[in-house]
Design a protein around this motif. Sequence first.
Motif, mmCIF file in Angstrom:
data_model
loop_
_atom_site.group_PDB
_atom_site.id
_atom_site.type_symbol
_atom_site.label_atom_id
_atom_site.label_comp_id
_atom_site.label_asym_id
_atom_site.label_seq_id
_atom_site.Cartn_x
_atom_site.Cartn_y
_atom_site.Cartn_z
ATOM 1 N N GLU A 1 3.507 7.659 -12.023
ATOM 2 C CA GLU A 1 4.607 6.737 -12.321
ATOM 3 C C GLU A 1 5.314 6.348 -11.019
ATOM 4 O OE1 GLU A 1 7.455 4.414 -14.025
ATOM 5 O OE2 GLU A 1 5.530 5.089 -14.819
ATOM 6 N N GLU A 2 5.480 7.358 -10.137
ATOM 7 C CA GLU A 2 6.125 7.065 -8.857
ATOM 8 C C GLU A 2 5.298 6.077 -8.041
ATOM 9 O OE1 GLU A 2 6.776 10.891 -7.103
ATOM 10 O OE2 GLU A 2 8.414 11.310 -8.483
ATOM 11 N N ILE A 3 3.956 6.304 -8.061
ATOM 12 C CA ILE A 3 3.072 5.409 -7.305
ATOM 13 C C ILE A 3 3.148 3.992 -7.882
ATOM 14 C CG2 ILE A 3 0.651 4.861 -6.817
ATOM 15 C CD1 ILE A 3 0.194 7.914 -6.678
ATOM 16 N N ARG A 4 3.137 3.921 -9.231
ATOM 17 C CA ARG A 4 3.185 2.625 -9.892
ATOM 18 C C ARG A 4 4.504 1.913 -9.551
ATOM 19 N NH1 ARG A 4 4.892 -0.055 -13.750
ATOM 20 N NH2 ARG A 4 6.383 1.546 -14.300
ATOM 21 N N ALA A 5 5.587 2.702 -9.608
ATOM 22 C CA ALA A 5 6.891 2.112 -9.323
ATOM 23 C C ALA A 5 6.940 1.614 -7.881
ATOM 24 C CB ALA A 5 7.993 3.139 -9.563
ATOM 25 N N ARG A 6 6.321 2.413 -6.968
ATOM 26 C CA ARG A 6 6.299 2.005 -5.560
ATOM 27 C C ARG A 6 5.532 0.701 -5.403
ATOM 28 N NH1 ARG A 6 5.746 7.229 -3.312
ATOM 29 N NH2 ARG A 6 3.502 6.998 -3.397
ATOM 30 N N ASP A 7 4.376 0.616 -6.094
ATOM 31 C CA ASP A 7 3.564 -0.607 -6.047
ATOM 32 C C ASP A 7 4.353 -1.789 -6.578
ATOM 33 O OD1 ASP A 7 1.458 0.488 -4.887
ATOM 34 O OD2 ASP A 7 0.091 0.419 -6.602
ATOM 35 N N GLU A 8 5.093 -1.523 -7.656
ATOM 36 C CA GLU A 8 5.847 -2.598 -8.289
ATOM 37 C C GLU A 8 6.950 -3.087 -7.347
ATOM 38 O OE1 GLU A 8 7.968 -2.515 -12.423
ATOM 39 O OE2 GLU A 8 5.794 -2.395 -12.578
ATOM 40 N N ILE A 9 7.626 -2.121 -6.707
ATOM 41 C CA ILE A 9 8.674 -2.495 -5.758
ATOM 42 C C ILE A 9 8.070 -3.327 -4.640
ATOM 43 C CG2 ILE A 9 10.246 -1.594 -3.990
ATOM 44 C CD1 ILE A 9 10.749 0.773 -5.906
ATOM 45 N N LYS A 10 6.892 -2.859 -4.140
ATOM 46 C CA LYS A 10 6.226 -3.576 -3.062
ATOM 47 C C LYS A 10 5.931 -5.007 -3.481
ATOM 48 C CE LYS A 10 3.130 -0.404 -1.549
ATOM 49 N NZ LYS A 10 1.846 0.037 -1.061
ATOM 50 N N SER A 11 5.366 -5.178 -4.690
ATOM 51 C CA SER A 11 4.981 -6.537 -5.051
ATOM 52 C C SER A 11 6.201 -7.389 -5.393
ATOM 53 C CB SER A 11 3.916 -6.563 -6.161
ATOM 54 O OG SER A 11 4.417 -6.047 -7.318
ATOM 55 N N THR A 12 7.269 -6.756 -5.914
ATOM 56 C CA THR A 12 8.494 -7.529 -6.150
ATOM 57 C C THR A 12 9.084 -7.981 -4.815
ATOM 58 O OG1 THR A 12 8.900 -6.097 -8.028
ATOM 59 C CG2 THR A 12 10.717 -7.494 -7.351
ATOM 60 N N LEU A 13 9.090 -7.054 -3.835
ATOM 61 C CA LEU A 13 9.610 -7.408 -2.510
ATOM 62 C C LEU A 13 8.808 -8.555 -1.909
ATOM 63 C CD1 LEU A 13 10.489 -4.026 -0.778
ATOM 64 C CD2 LEU A 13 12.004 -5.939 -1.257
ATOM 65 N N LEU A 14 7.467 -8.463 -2.078
ATOM 66 C CA LEU A 14 6.608 -9.505 -1.529
ATOM 67 C C LEU A 14 6.860 -10.841 -2.209
ATOM 68 C CD1 LEU A 14 3.204 -7.782 -0.869
ATOM 69 C CD2 LEU A 14 4.478 -9.261 0.668
ATOM 70 N N ALA A 15 7.063 -10.798 -3.545
ATOM 71 C CA ALA A 15 7.322 -12.036 -4.279
ATOM 72 C C ALA A 15 8.635 -12.644 -3.802
ATOM 73 C CB ALA A 15 7.376 -11.760 -5.780
ATOM 74 N N THR A 16 9.643 -11.783 -3.598
ATOM 75 C CA THR A 16 10.936 -12.276 -3.104
ATOM 76 C C THR A 16 10.789 -12.862 -1.703
ATOM 77 O OG1 THR A 16 11.858 -10.411 -4.286
ATOM 78 C CG2 THR A 16 13.357 -11.622 -2.885
ATOM 79 N N LEU A 17 10.017 -12.140 -0.884
ATOM 80 C CA LEU A 17 9.790 -12.593 0.482
ATOM 81 C C LEU A 17 9.103 -13.959 0.462
ATOM 82 C CD1 LEU A 17 9.985 -11.668 3.453
ATOM 83 C CD2 LEU A 17 7.660 -10.805 3.245
ATOM 84 N N ALA A 18 8.082 -14.088 -0.386
ATOM 85 C CA ALA A 18 7.353 -15.360 -0.491
ATOM 86 C C ALA A 18 8.317 -16.465 -0.898
ATOM 87 C CB ALA A 18 6.230 -15.235 -1.503
ATOM 88 N N HIS A 19 9.139 -16.173 -1.889
ATOM 89 C CA HIS A 19 10.094 -17.168 -2.375
ATOM 90 C C HIS A 19 11.082 -17.540 -1.280
ATOM 91 C CE1 HIS A 19 13.823 -18.381 -4.577
ATOM 92 N NE2 HIS A 19 12.933 -19.152 -5.183
ATOM 93 N N ASP A 20 11.606 -16.511 -0.593
ATOM 94 C CA ASP A 20 12.626 -16.768 0.422
ATOM 95 C C ASP A 20 12.065 -17.503 1.641
ATOM 96 O OD1 ASP A 20 14.232 -15.546 -1.311
ATOM 97 O OD2 ASP A 20 14.645 -13.753 -0.128
ATOM 98 N N LEU A 21 10.763 -17.284 1.920
ATOM 99 C CA LEU A 21 10.168 -17.980 3.065
ATOM 100 C C LEU A 21 9.815 -19.420 2.702
ATOM 101 C CD1 LEU A 21 7.775 -15.256 4.527
ATOM 102 C CD2 LEU A 21 9.688 -16.308 5.696
ATOM 103 N N LYS A 22 9.316 -19.597 1.482
ATOM 104 C CA LYS A 22 8.798 -20.917 1.137
ATOM 105 C C LYS A 22 9.885 -21.882 0.694
ATOM 106 C CE LYS A 22 4.108 -19.601 0.051
ATOM 107 N NZ LYS A 22 3.060 -19.695 -0.969
#
Lengths: 227, 478
Positions: free
Chosen positions: B255-276
């Motif tokens: 669950e911790e690994i999954r949550a970490r992955d989810e945080i990573k991909s949410t951060l990346l999605a935010t980063l993509a949005h904020d850059l584009k």
Amino acid sequence: MSKILVVDDDIAIRKGLRDALIREGHEVVTAADGEEAMEAFLSETFDLVVTDLAMPGKDGFSLLRSIRHKSDVPVLILTVRGEEREKVRLLDAGADDYIVKPFGLAEFLARTRTVLRRRTGVREAGEVIQIGSLAIDLAARRVERGGQEQRLTPTEFTLLKTFLSRPGIVWTHRQLIATVWGSADGATSDALRVQIGSLRRKIEENPDQPRLIRTEPWVGYRFVTGE
Amino acid sequence: MKRLLSPRLGYPAAAILVCVTIGLLRLFPALTDATHALVLLVAVFTIARVWESGPGALAAVLATLGLNFFFLPPIHTFTIEDPRNVVGLLVFLGVALVIGRLSATSRLRLRQVEAERRDLITLTQLSQAFLTDTNRESLLAVAAERLRKAFECSSVRVYLADETGRLTLSASSGEEKEIKQELRDLAYRQGTSATFPSEGRGQDVYLPIRLGVQPIGALVAHGVDVSERMVEGCAALLAVALEREKFVRIARTSEEIRARDEIKSTLLATLAHDLKTPVTGARMAVENLDLRTGGSEESREAREAIERLTRLIDDLLNVVRLESGTAKAARERVSANAILEAAVARFGELLIEHTFQVEMPRADWYVDVDPAQVTEALGLGLENAARYSPNGARVRLTAVSRQGGVVLRVEDSGPGIPAPERERALEKFVRLGGTETPGSGLGLYIARTLVELNGGTVSLGASPLGGTSFEISLPVAA
């Protein structure tokens, strides 16, 4: 002239889209997030909603769902994610089209015209539709290309009719399969691909470089009439 | 009270109670023989109920003798005048014995039920205590103590096997007692339990701790005062609790690994949005300016710069997604021709200035990949061909079968890449044409990583058209 609701949390984009749409002769209302948009949507009548996907608070996807509960107004989604799964999710949830950021204004205005046209796109019964050298008589179920009659199978004809009901719009595989075969069970994207290929051979000038039925890779197909 | 009810006191108590009953009956001479008999039966019933079978039978015999001696004429003798009374007396004896027996049996059953109920309550409490504890250390710390209380014994030792199968003392409670190691090892290795009388009271027990049929350790207890079944039940409970704790731990980690992955991909999605988003704003502003002023050389340059920036952002985001493990392949069975078709539809425009040939093979092969990712990789190959081939030059896209796999191939007629350089060209930030060539040097690296994520390989070779051949090899789906 149409009344358009533009929703984006970025002020530069709101302003850019508003200026471009006003220049096209539309009336524009803007909102910075989903809640504000829903408030505006409930108090006025719009011909089109253009919304960003990622916004603080109520995001574009839940805005789309709230709107679809109440109305079938065309919705165009702005997204930074070019992922096919995401596009399919949006279209299946009732979005009319999507456009991936960063996009050009020309492309944006073309998509806007396409989704707006769907309201007025209803054809008169018995009218013969002319697209280039292609003539389609839906009532008589007759298709001619360059004066030559093309014999379409019932499935191909249903596909063509479906495309013509909303030209310019992306149809997902699932939507097309459901329309043509009645349900998505059993039929596959592969079977659909075969049918599309066969329809292209009958209506396209050059089936290897299709101009009318465009493939939206791993999402679906879009029928472009060139208008 | 408990001592009074002990079985050793049963026989004298039975004799005394029968005598007292007879004495009392003699105080009322007006009573009939039938009443005498009934009252004596009640006495036998009571005695058997309290002290069970033996004293019950004694009471039955004494009551019969008393009835004869004191109440049946001629009284004060054991002779019987009326022959009918002989039959009556024999019936009385029979009934008294049966009543005594029944009463004793019901009492015994009640005691068994009571004992089982107690065991059940103990097991329930134990299971509650074990199962609410999801931490191994604290579970083991209290387990031994709780088991010792449940077994009403002097000491409990819990031995658990480690990865190598060696038993180690994992928990203990109560006095230090000598452990017979061979019995303990036998319990663990062969699953044989041993029970023998303790030095003090109760039993010494050596038994395996098993999960299903799998032994995971051994349990040793001294002076156990409960049934063997109860001890086995408790050992099984402990095994289940330990196993549950293990699964909870595994689940928590994943669950911790999954949550970490989810945080990573949410951060990346935010980063993509904020850059584009600002890039979109900039592009839109330039275009709106162009529309108002009719355009200029500077605005054209700005638009091109924005386009390059966009591409760079996309490439960098792709690299981050691939290298952080956030990009997952949603694999499905898909036709190789469908991939070619999708690549042409999506990237065909890049080759509008070239002579672009698509050779769809007649045969079609199926591969098990994320179709969008492989299309993307193939598109990067097409883009590479477009970039390095002069306008009008030939570029060919095709698929062939090779060594049980499918090869998706882009052939160009550009200058080609010398053989020693080909491997390096697939690395990150490598631009073979020097810094003059446009691009971030990430395209082919992204293509390679995407394909590898889908179980395939990317290679560069010499093209029959004179330039480079970009190849994606994929295993054919079963």
